[in-house]
Design a protein around this motif. Sequence first.
Motif, PDB file in Angstrom:
ATOM      1  N   ASN A  63      -3.630 -66.614  28.257  1.00 60.90           N
ATOM      2  CA  ASN A  63      -3.926 -67.100  26.921  1.00 60.90           C
ATOM      3  C   ASN A  63      -5.075 -66.312  26.284  1.00 60.90           C
ATOM      4  N   LYS A  66      -3.800 -63.005  25.266  1.00 57.78           N
ATOM      5  CA  LYS A  66      -2.961 -63.093  24.065  1.00 57.78           C
ATOM      6  C   LYS A  66      -3.850 -63.153  22.825  1.00 57.78           C
ATOM      7  N   GLN A  67      -4.881 -64.006  22.905  1.00 55.67           N
ATOM      8  CA  GLN A  67      -5.788 -64.128  21.761  1.00 55.67           C
ATOM      9  C   GLN A  67      -6.502 -62.824  21.480  1.00 55.67           C
TER      10      GLN A  67
END
Length: 343
Positions: A63, A66-67
């Motif tokens: 995550n 991804k950010q």
Amino acid sequence: MDQLLQQIENYKQEIAKLTTNGAESLEAYRIKFLGTKGIVKNLMAEMKNVTAEKKKEFGQLLNEFKQYAESKYEAWKEQLDGNTTASATSIDTSLPGDPISIGSRHPISLMKNQIISIYQRLGFSVAEGPEIEDDFHNFTALNLPEHHPARDMQDTFYIQQNPDWLLRTHTSNIQIREMEKGKLPLRIICPGRVYRNETISARSHCFFHQVEGMYIDENVSFADLKQTLYYFVQEMYGKDVKVRFRPSYFPFTEPSAEMDISCQICGGSGCSICKRTGWLEILGCGMVHPNVLSNCGIDPNKYTGFAFGMGIERPALLKYGITDIRLFSENDVRFLRQFTSAT
Ligand SMILES: [Zn+2]
């Protein structure tokens, strides 16, 4: 799993190195990392191959990645759109930064480090051990068998689940564990927290700290003990300090002694701190009892050794002029802040 983490790390580095130029390379970047068949999607698909206990950790990292990839895209896009005025003007690099509050070492740590560094100069090395100990390593091996009256002086807290476990009453358990390893000569100091079933007051607490030391080799004598401790107090309190040894009793040493130093407050003339005697008791010591050596598999006919132990709280009280031992563990930042520049 490790391989996947390494992959993510490599991609991160790749993104960090990218220079933001042109709409074409931006689109290429988007397809490569964020597209429907892009790297982020592919990594997401790997999730099913990760073991259940690692899923959370991997998911979190993924995550974040991804950010990170998205934020790079956004920043790049913003720059291309010529929409840079807002971000350029909103950052004033001449403003002073947010102050970082600098913590301080705890007075107990300061004192402990000072004691350790003196013994290290004499060739002692630091050894550590468990605070929850079994009866053997805390008492029996130290010549304090069950029902020995001297156990009364060291009443402690027992673990309900297993009555053989207790909170150690001294750091001597470390000495036992080091002796059991059988590597001689042995020259160690053992700092750590210890526990006693005591009423909490300004002068005593149910936990406190100790530094114990031990030297075992062939032909170690009481003269070595005296000179080692004399060197220590001279380094600690200055060359003018006087010492005296008083005969004492400990089950684990024979002969045993308490060592006093001339009172550092009144210089030996007598004050309330030294109870008008001119002397302050700072440590207990002695030659390691042959039974203790045998209990740890060391031949007492071949080897001898000395041991000593001292509290850390009392010298810290004296050095910093603290009058209540409870202050050490109350976590009051107003107290702790006063040691910011202390050594
Ligand atoms: Zn005094």
